[in-house]
Scaffold this motif. Structure first.
Motif, PDB file in Angstrom:
ATOM      1  N   GLY A 170      37.180  74.090  24.940  1.00  0.00           N
ATOM      2  CA  GLY A 170      38.006  73.633  26.117  1.00  0.00           C
ATOM      3  C   GLY A 170      39.378  74.464  26.106  1.00  0.00           C
ATOM      4  N   VAL A 171      39.405  75.464  25.163  1.00  0.00           N
ATOM      5  CA  VAL A 171      41.006  76.081  25.250  1.00  0.00           C
ATOM      6  C   VAL A 171      40.284  77.730  25.236  1.00  0.00           C
ATOM      7  N   THR A 172      41.005  78.559  26.193  1.00  0.00           N
ATOM      8  CA  THR A 172      40.470  79.719  26.460  1.00  0.00           C
ATOM      9  C   THR A 172      41.832  80.526  26.167  1.00  0.00           C
ATOM     10  N   ASP A 736      33.062  65.961  24.353  1.00  0.00           N
ATOM     11  CA  ASP A 736      33.765  65.452  25.133  1.00  0.00           C
ATOM     12  C   ASP A 736      33.423  65.520  26.588  1.00  0.00           C
ATOM     13  N   TRP A 737      33.720  64.599  27.660  1.00  0.00           N
ATOM     14  CA  TRP A 737      33.455  64.819  28.932  1.00  0.00           C
ATOM     15  C   TRP A 737      34.936  64.249  29.733  1.00  0.00           C
ATOM     16  N   GLU A 774      32.461  69.435  26.846  1.00  0.00           N
ATOM     17  CA  GLU A 774      32.963  70.231  25.448  1.00  0.00           C
ATOM     18  C   GLU A 774      31.880  69.922  24.308  1.00  0.00           C
ATOM     19  N   LEU A 775      31.578  70.682  23.539  1.00  0.00           N
ATOM     20  CA  LEU A 775      30.585  70.434  22.462  1.00  0.00           C
ATOM     21  C   LEU A 775      30.914  71.124  21.289  1.00  0.00           C
ATOM     22  N   ALA A 776      31.102  70.711  20.273  1.00  0.00           N
ATOM     23  CA  ALA A 776      31.342  71.472  18.937  1.00  0.00           C
ATOM     24  C   ALA A 776      30.516  70.897  17.819  1.00  0.00           C
ATOM     25  N   LEU A 777      29.871  71.852  17.129  1.00  0.00           N
ATOM     26  CA  LEU A 777      28.670  71.826  16.133  1.00  0.00           C
ATOM     27  C   LEU A 777      29.147  72.474  14.792  1.00  0.00           C
ATOM     28  N   ALA A 795      31.781  75.210  25.974  1.00  0.00           N
ATOM     29  CA  ALA A 795      32.487  74.433  26.988  1.00  0.00           C
ATOM     30  C   ALA A 795      32.213  74.900  28.356  1.00  0.00           C
ATOM     31  N   PHE A 796      32.014  73.857  29.348  1.00  0.00           N
ATOM     32  CA  PHE A 796      31.861  74.068  30.703  1.00  0.00           C
ATOM     33  C   PHE A 796      33.060  73.468  31.442  1.00  0.00           C
TER      34      PHE A 796
END
Length: 840
Positions: A170-172, A736-737, A774-777, A795-796
């Motif tokens: 989520g952070v670019t 997260d959504w 956002e998805l982190a694994l 992340a989208f």
């Protein structure tokens, strides 16, 4: 009788003196558990040994640190997990190992202490920074991401922002250019405004807009507050996210000195494939033919010209060096600890001749904290001094872009040539014309890009920065603390520029006497004073933490610039204003800016048995950037969480932790100039002639822009729903959504020319939406002594402009960027992402 009496008295006195001695000896042998005896026994050293194992699989753990609490004494386990250490019975041993929870054991009468360390389930019990405090990671109800020291130290980067790339869903993070020292563009959950979308940076509790002074090696952790609930504690400046940076702190133990050093070279990987002379002439002939003109190059010229000049051979600085050296010191005890470092970073740019593009930084850092009266009073400081020296080539639009000129130059003329005969005697002297650089013999207005880079980029900038804070914390009663924090950000810049005499073309030259020295100085001073109280209390599983405080901040900026022509010594090393002799070309200018903020904030953290979590935050900010009608803004937030795995009915071996959380909040954005709501008056360029025939020049004064006393904050509102899970002791999942909407943009509105003001007013208007997931694994495990981890995230984000309050419903981009006279190629328009590429 008298003699006997004397003897009796003498014996009585002797006996009196011996009674305490016999009594002490009697107690020593007959009462071995007495306090006196126990203290004597405790002071006697003895050897304690044991084995440290993994609490889940029973395997031995090598390299476990065992330290005597409060002392500079300790050891570590060997390959078999064994250790031995000389201690006393009153000592307390601290066992610590990366990836495991610390454990404290009192020695007492034990001679063998075997320990099983429990794994830290991927950092759930670690402490993360949340703004004006810390919190257990497992109890956080907001969408935050933590980048630790291990991740930061793996990448030897110039700027701290570069270390966040790839670790923060989520952070670019993108580079503004490849020039050393150039800033980075950080966007948290998309672009929320057509204005400034940079996040707020907080370094050790002090806000700043620039973190280039920090060496990443000095940073202990970075915590990014992504959702509104987490960032709401910073209210009016948190709409674009908050980046909390914690520099390295001292730790109890013996003095440790470490050196981290590297030296390397940089070269481009892929060169651009440009046309050679033959190919270029053929293409130009085709263009002329298609336009109905005569061909430019005859076959004889094409056959005899050769390959010509490949300008890419001259644009790069081969083997550009890069180096970084950090010498650090840490040490202390339980009551006083320190961390200090000195670092040097140096990098040359790969584009441009040597020293045209470079960045050099020296940093000194000192952090320490001290405890008095058994920890009741704590004070300390976090101080950084940095010195930067840098220069660069043109990275702007078509009028100031060194790379573009190399791509456009034709290969038909050489880089260097001393055989030219002057054709500009009426413009410059023969010496200036015949400077050794080649000139185009086909197109009289074509510029030699090597010469242009050489003459057009004489600049040198020096920045000095003193940044940090001093703090004092008093624990009045258990759980009740009062803290005062004074922060400062002092930045000083000196800049030297130089315009030499040169001749590039008949349209681009600097005639005799027009060489110029340019000097500027800038001073920025920010002062922060914060006072806040925290209270923590636990009653029968109910845990509460309350924060109340206020903050005052002041910002001042002074800027001065001057220039003068006709230098006595025509050289960059002497580019100072007093070297100029032409008094009519003297041009001084300067400005001053003042800004101020006052804030009140509060927060409540509540949890029941670390199972049900609730957080409420409220901040009210006032800023001098806005008029009296909307000077203050209020920013609330609320978040909640449920740790399902803490429920008694959850009993699984595969799910270690599962937390569901949700949040709502509002934040603000105030990134506009000072006093934007007012119409300041100006006399610059507003002179008038009156009277005839002897006209007199009078100084005029007009408003700079149309005022807008109703100007108010940008406001961002965000909803976030997510979960955090840990599976099989090894797998982490974070999801997260979110929906984030930003309204009341701070934009400049166009006005008719008949208004007469120089600038248009700043107004509020517009609405933009950012929606995303956002998805982190992550996977962490160990095989024997080998520990490893694998992680990834995705992340989208869907960005859409929902409202622009003008007739076109469009905010146009700049023109003449791609080429002179080109139309805009980006814009903001309803129904499209902000800044999308526009064209036909």
């Amino acid at each position: 009788m008298k003699k006997n009496h004397t003897l009796f008295r003498k014996h009585w006195l002797t006996g009196y003196r011996l009674v305490p001695v016999f009594t002490a000896l009697l107690l020593l042998f007959t009462l071995p558990k007495s306090a006196f005896c126990e203290q004597l026994l405790q002071d006697e050293e003895k050897q304690v040994k044991g084995v440290v194992k993994d609490g889940t699989n029973g395997e031995a753990l090598p390299g476990v640190s065992i330290i005597v609490k409060g002392q500079n004494k300790g050891t570590s386990t060997d390959l078999a997990g064994s250790y031995s250490l000389n201690v006393t019975e009153s000592d307390i041993l601290i066992f610590s190992f990366v990836g495991y929870l610390d454990q404290e054991i009192a020695v007492g009468n034990q001679t063998e202490i075997n320990i099983e360390l429990k794994p830290d389930i991927i950092g759930l019990d670690e402490i993360v920074v949340v703004g004006y405090g810390v919190q257990k990671k497992k109890l956080s109800t907001g969408a935050t991401v933590n980048v630790g020291e291990d991740e930061i130290s793996k990448n030897h980067n110039l700027r701290l922002e570069q270390t966040l790339q790839g670790y923060t869903p989520g952070v670019t993070v993108t580079a503004n250019s490849g020039q050393p020292g150039e800033g980075m563009k950080v966007r948290v959950r998309g672009v929320g405004t057509v204005g400034n979308s940079d996040p707020l940076y907080i370094v050790d509790g002090v806000p700043t807009d620039d973190v280039s002074y920090l060496n990443p090696s000095d940073v202990e952790s970075v915590d990014i507050l992504k959702d509104a609930a987490s960032a709401a504690i910073y209210g009016a400046r948190a709409a674009n996210g908050v980046v909390l940076i914690t520099t390295k702190k001292g730790k109890p133990g013996e003095l440790k000195v470490s050196l981290d050093s590297y030296y390397g070279f940089q070269n481009p990987v892929n060169n651009m494939d440009l046309l050679n002379t033959e190919q270029y002439m053929m293409i130009m002939n085709e263009v002329a033919y298609n336009m109905g003109d005569d061909t430019i190059f005859t076959p004889e010229i094409i056959d005899t010209i050769g390959k010509g000049t490949d300008w890419t051979d001259y644009i790069f600085n081969e083997n550009a060096k890069i180096q970084n050296h950090v010498l650090s010191f840490t040490g202390g005890n339980e009551n006083s600890a320190y961390s200090a470092s000195i670092s040097y970073f140096d990098q040359e740019g790969i584009i441009g001749t040597q020293n045209k593009s470079r960045f050099e930084r020296i940093t000194l850092r000192l952090n320490s904290d001290h405890k008095l009266y058994n920890g009741i009073l704590t004070f300390g400081e976090n101080l950084v001094y940095s010195h930067e020296n840098f220069a660069g080539i043109g990275i702007g639009n078509i009028y100031d872009n060194s790379v573009r000129s190399f791509l456009n130059a034709s290969p038909t003329f050489p880089v260097y040539d001393t055989t030219w005969v002057t054709d500009a005697s009426n413009l410059v002297s023969d010496e200036i014309y015949n400077d050794g650089f080649g000139k185009s013999w086909i197109f009289p207005f074509e510029i030699n890009p090597v010469a242009s880079m050489y003459y057009g980029n004489f600049n040198d900038k020096t920045d000095d920065k003193i940044f940090g804070n001093v703090f004092l914390e008093l624990e009045i009663i258990k759980g009740l603390k009062i803290k005062t924090n004074y922060g400062f950000d002092l930045a000083f810049r000196n800049e030297n520029g130089y315009e030499p005499l040169y001749y590039l073309t008949r349209q681009n030259f600097n005639a005799d006497g027009d060489n110029m020295a340019i000097q500027s100085m800038e001073r920025k001073m920010t002062y922060l004073w914060e006072n806040y109280t925290t209270y923590s209390k636990s009653i029968r599983g109910h845990n509460i933490n309350v924060l109340l405080g206020m903050s005052v901040q002041e910002y001042n900026r002074y800027w001065l610039r001057g220039e003068k022509q006709d230098l006595i010594i025509d050289d960059f090393d002497y580019a100072i204003i007093n070297n100029g002799t032409e008094e009519d070309t003297r041009k001084p200018e300067g400005t001053k800016e003042d800004e101020g903020w006052i804030s009140y904030f509060g927060r409540i953290f509540y949890n029941y048995k670390e199972r049900y979590l609730l957080s409420f935050t409220l901040r009210r900010d006032g800023s001098s950037k806005f008029g009296s009608e909307n000077r203050f803004g209020t920013f609330p937030s609320v978040s909640a969480g449920w740790v399902i795995t803490e429920e008694p009915f959850i009993n699984t071996n595969w799910m270690d932790f599962l937390k569901i959380r949700g949040s709502w909040g509002q934040n603000g954005n105030d990134k506009i100039g000072s006093f934007a709501y007012e119409a300041l008056v100006s006399s610059e360029g507003n002179s008038y002639y009156f009277g005839s025939p002897n006209e007199v020049l009078y100084i005029g004064t007009v408003p700079e822009k149309v005022p807008n006393p109703k100007l108010r904050w940008e406001k961002s509102e965000q909803i976030d729903i997510g979960f955090d899970a840990r599976l099989f002791h090894t797998v982490s999942v974070n999801f997260d959504w979110y929906v984030k909407k930003t309204k009341d943009w701070l934009v400049v509105s166009p006005v008719p020319a008949l208004v007469g003001a120089v600038e248009a007013p700043t107004i509020n208007g517009g609405l933009i939406s950012n929606k995303g997931v956002e998805l982190a694994l992550g996977y962490n495990n160990n095989i024997g002594d080998f520990r490893f981890g694998i992680g990834g995230n995705i992340a989208f984000n869907k960005n859409e402009v929902l409202e622009i309050p003008n007739e076109e419903h469009v905010i146009h981009g700049e023109t003449s960027i791609l080429y002179n006279g080109s139309e805009e190629f980006y814009r903001a328009e309803e129904g499209y992402p902000v800044g999308y590429f526009w064209g036909y």
